[in-house]
Design a protein around this motif. Structure first.
Motif, PDB file in Angstrom:
ATOM      1  N   ALA A   1      -7.285   9.145  -4.689  1.00  0.00           N
ATOM      2  CA  ALA A   1      -6.542   7.929  -5.038  1.00  0.00           C
ATOM      3  C   ALA A   1      -5.913   7.303  -3.793  1.00  0.00           C
ATOM      4  CB  ALA A   1      -5.478   8.240  -6.080  1.00  0.00           C
ATOM      5  N   ILE A   2      -5.366   8.121  -2.908  1.00  0.00           N
ATOM      6  CA  ILE A   2      -4.751   7.610  -1.687  1.00  0.00           C
ATOM      7  C   ILE A   2      -5.824   7.014  -0.766  1.00  0.00           C
ATOM      8  CG2 ILE A   2      -3.614   8.357   0.457  1.00  0.00           C
ATOM      9  CD1 ILE A   2      -1.669   9.903  -1.289  1.00  0.00           C
ATOM     10  N   LYS A   3      -7.011   7.628  -0.740  1.00  0.00           N
ATOM     11  CA  LYS A   3      -8.123   7.067   0.033  1.00  0.00           C
ATOM     12  C   LYS A   3      -8.503   5.696  -0.519  1.00  0.00           C
ATOM     13  CE  LYS A   3     -12.857   8.060   1.356  1.00  0.00           C
ATOM     14  NZ  LYS A   3     -14.068   8.494   0.682  1.00  0.00           N
TER      15      LYS A   3
ATOM     16  N   GLY B   1       0.823  -1.209   0.000  1.00  0.00           N
ATOM     17  CA  GLY B   1       0.000   0.000   0.000  1.00  0.00           C
ATOM     18  C   GLY B   1       0.855   1.256   0.000  1.00  0.00           C
ATOM     19  N   GLU B   2       1.921   1.253   0.801  1.00  0.00           N
ATOM     20  CA  GLU B   2       2.829   2.406   0.824  1.00  0.00           C
ATOM     21  C   GLU B   2       3.497   2.613  -0.528  1.00  0.00           C
ATOM     22  OE1 GLU B   2       3.537   5.067   2.771  1.00  0.00           O
ATOM     23  OE2 GLU B   2       1.788   4.284   3.814  1.00  0.00           O
ATOM     24  N   ASP B   3       3.900   1.516  -1.173  1.00  0.00           N
ATOM     25  CA  ASP B   3       4.509   1.626  -2.499  1.00  0.00           C
ATOM     26  C   ASP B   3       3.539   2.256  -3.493  1.00  0.00           C
ATOM     27  OD1 ASP B   3       6.764   0.444  -1.444  1.00  0.00           O
ATOM     28  OD2 ASP B   3       6.410  -1.527  -2.352  1.00  0.00           O
ATOM     29  N   ALA B   4       2.273   1.869  -3.405  1.00  0.00           N
ATOM     30  CA  ALA B   4       1.265   2.438  -4.297  1.00  0.00           C
ATOM     31  C   ALA B   4       1.084   3.935  -4.019  1.00  0.00           C
ATOM     32  CB  ALA B   4      -0.061   1.702  -4.133  1.00  0.00           C
ATOM     33  N   LYS B   5       1.104   4.308  -2.735  1.00  0.00           N
ATOM     34  CA  LYS B   5       0.972   5.728  -2.396  1.00  0.00           C
ATOM     35  C   LYS B   5       2.145   6.538  -2.931  1.00  0.00           C
ATOM     36  CE  LYS B   5      -1.687   5.084   1.849  1.00  0.00           C
ATOM     37  NZ  LYS B   5      -1.666   5.229   3.308  1.00  0.00           N
ATOM     38  N   VAL B   6       3.340   5.973  -2.840  1.00  0.00           N
ATOM     39  CA  VAL B   6       4.528   6.655  -3.378  1.00  0.00           C
ATOM     40  C   VAL B   6       4.374   6.855  -4.886  1.00  0.00           C
ATOM     41  CG1 VAL B   6       6.997   6.384  -3.839  1.00  0.00           C
ATOM     42  CG2 VAL B   6       6.110   5.939  -1.553  1.00  0.00           C
TER      43      VAL B   6
ATOM     44  N   LYS C   1      -6.742  17.141  -5.124  1.00  0.00           N
ATOM     45  CA  LYS C   1      -8.003  16.454  -4.832  1.00  0.00           C
ATOM     46  C   LYS C   1      -8.006  15.060  -5.457  1.00  0.00           C
ATOM     47  CE  LYS C   1     -10.745  20.643  -4.325  1.00  0.00           C
ATOM     48  NZ  LYS C   1     -11.631  21.575  -5.019  1.00  0.00           N
ATOM     49  N   ILE C   2      -7.519  14.962  -6.683  1.00  0.00           N
ATOM     50  CA  ILE C   2      -7.435  13.667  -7.365  1.00  0.00           C
ATOM     51  C   ILE C   2      -6.503  12.737  -6.589  1.00  0.00           C
ATOM     52  CG2 ILE C   2      -6.609  12.515  -9.468  1.00  0.00           C
ATOM     53  CD1 ILE C   2      -7.463  15.082 -11.000  1.00  0.00           C
ATOM     54  N   THR C   3      -5.375  13.288  -6.130  1.00  0.00           N
ATOM     55  CA  THR C   3      -4.395  12.512  -5.358  1.00  0.00           C
ATOM     56  C   THR C   3      -5.002  12.025  -4.043  1.00  0.00           C
ATOM     57  OG1 THR C   3      -2.611  13.828  -6.308  1.00  0.00           O
ATOM     58  CG2 THR C   3      -2.089  12.572  -4.326  1.00  0.00           C
ATOM     59  N   ASP C   4      -5.708  12.916  -3.341  1.00  0.00           N
ATOM     60  CA  ASP C   4      -6.340  12.535  -2.068  1.00  0.00           C
ATOM     61  C   ASP C   4      -7.328  11.395  -2.266  1.00  0.00           C
ATOM     62  OD1 ASP C   4      -4.865  14.490  -0.811  1.00  0.00           O
ATOM     63  OD2 ASP C   4      -6.505  15.951  -0.730  1.00  0.00           O
TER      64      ASP C   4
ATOM     65  N   VAL D   1      -6.512   3.612  -2.101  1.00  0.00           N
ATOM     66  CA  VAL D   1      -5.443   2.686  -1.710  1.00  0.00           C
ATOM     67  C   VAL D   1      -5.662   2.227  -0.274  1.00  0.00           C
ATOM     68  CG1 VAL D   1      -2.977   2.532  -1.157  1.00  0.00           C
ATOM     69  CG2 VAL D   1      -3.698   3.507  -3.329  1.00  0.00           C
ATOM     70  N   ASP D   2      -5.990   3.168   0.617  1.00  0.00           N
ATOM     71  CA  ASP D   2      -6.231   2.813   2.019  1.00  0.00           C
ATOM     72  C   ASP D   2      -7.381   1.818   2.148  1.00  0.00           C
ATOM     73  OD1 ASP D   2      -4.153   4.371   2.976  1.00  0.00           O
ATOM     74  OD2 ASP D   2      -5.429   6.135   3.362  1.00  0.00           O
ATOM     75  N   GLU D   3      -8.438   2.016   1.351  1.00  0.00           N
ATOM     76  CA  GLU D   3      -9.588   1.104   1.400  1.00  0.00           C
ATOM     77  C   GLU D   3      -9.201  -0.295   0.915  1.00  0.00           C
ATOM     78  OE1 GLU D   3     -12.639   3.033  -0.867  1.00  0.00           O
ATOM     79  OE2 GLU D   3     -12.992   4.549   0.678  1.00  0.00           O
ATOM     80  N   VAL D   4      -8.413  -0.369  -0.165  1.00  0.00           N
ATOM     81  CA  VAL D   4      -7.985  -1.668  -0.700  1.00  0.00           C
ATOM     82  C   VAL D   4      -7.120  -2.397   0.328  1.00  0.00           C
ATOM     83  CG1 VAL D   4      -6.533  -2.755  -2.460  1.00  0.00           C
ATOM     84  CG2 VAL D   4      -8.154  -0.990  -3.130  1.00  0.00           C
ATOM     85  N   VAL D   5      -6.179  -1.669   0.939  1.00  0.00           N
ATOM     86  CA  VAL D   5      -5.288  -2.268   1.938  1.00  0.00           C
ATOM     87  C   VAL D   5      -6.090  -2.726   3.155  1.00  0.00           C
ATOM     88  CG1 VAL D   5      -3.436  -1.735   3.575  1.00  0.00           C
ATOM     89  CG2 VAL D   5      -3.205  -1.065   1.185  1.00  0.00           C
ATOM     90  N   LYS D   6      -7.024  -1.892   3.612  1.00  0.00           N
ATOM     91  CA  LYS D   6      -7.829  -2.248   4.784  1.00  0.00           C
ATOM     92  C   LYS D   6      -8.654  -3.507   4.506  1.00  0.00           C
ATOM     93  CE  LYS D   6     -11.200  -0.383   8.012  1.00  0.00           C
ATOM     94  NZ  LYS D   6     -12.166   0.677   8.276  1.00  0.00           N
TER      95      LYS D   6
END
Length: 185
Positions: free
Chosen positions: A167-169, A121-126, A162-165, A171-176
């Motif tokens: 996308a990161i949300k 998940g962190e790699d995806a956020k990076v 906003k688009i980045t926020d 990623v967090d949902e997928v990881v959770k």
């Protein structure tokens, strides 16, 4: 111009999220999944090919996979490929059918896998943040070329953020979701 940059950034961020989902399929949970053996390559006919090209892979029940080679001579190479993989599974062969039984995960192994999921998940956020940086740089380059105004740049950077926020949300949902799947007994 700016809209194209934003659309490109959004598409690239979506690809990063899709790549994360694809990588998380390989992380073994308590359930059997054909995605578990997608990365296994079998030495067949003088070259390494994906397992799915030399055999049919199916889920027989919640804890086992059945691999049926299309060519009887491929049973041995498929067994070797499975043993050589990092899955830690031992194939059981009955004639031309190979069965993979997935043992239940221990609590410690579940925690280790949760750490792997978090790392993915962190790699995806990076990757998503790198896309944001590239998009912002493209917008600033347009300003240097005097194709847009400073107000346009500020608005575009806000939109890109906003688009980045979002996308990161995602990623967090997928990881959770994957961590919850891992921790479910």
């Amino acid at each position: 111009m700016i809209n194209e940059i934003k659309q490109d950034a959004q598409a690239r961020m979506a690809k990063s999220i899709e790549a994360l989902r694809h990588n998380l399929v390989k992380v073994r949970t308590g359930r059997a999944s054909t995605g578990l053996v997608d990365t296994i390559r079998v030495s067949a006919y003088g070259s390494d090919v994906p397992l799915s090209q030399v055999a049919a892979v199916s889920v027989s029940d919640a804890r086992s996979l059945v691999i049926t080679p299309w060519d009887k001579s491929m049973v041995g190479p498929i067994e070797k490929a499975i043993l050589a993989s990092d899955l830690g599974l031992t194939p059981n062969t009955a004639g031309t059918t190979i069965r993979l039984n997935l043992p239940a995960l221990t609590e410690e192994r579940r925690r280790d896998l949760a750490k792997v999921v978090a790392s993915e998940g962190e790699d995806a956020k990076v990757a998503i943040r790198n896309v944001r940086r590239d998009a912002n740089q493209q917008v600033k380059d347009l300003l240097k070329e005097k194709q847009v105004t400073e107000d346009d740049v500020r608005r575009a950077e806000d939109d890109i953020q906003k688009i980045t926020d979002k996308a990161i949300k995602d990623v967090d949902e997928v990881v959770k979701a994957k961590e919850q799947e891992l921790m479910a007994v």
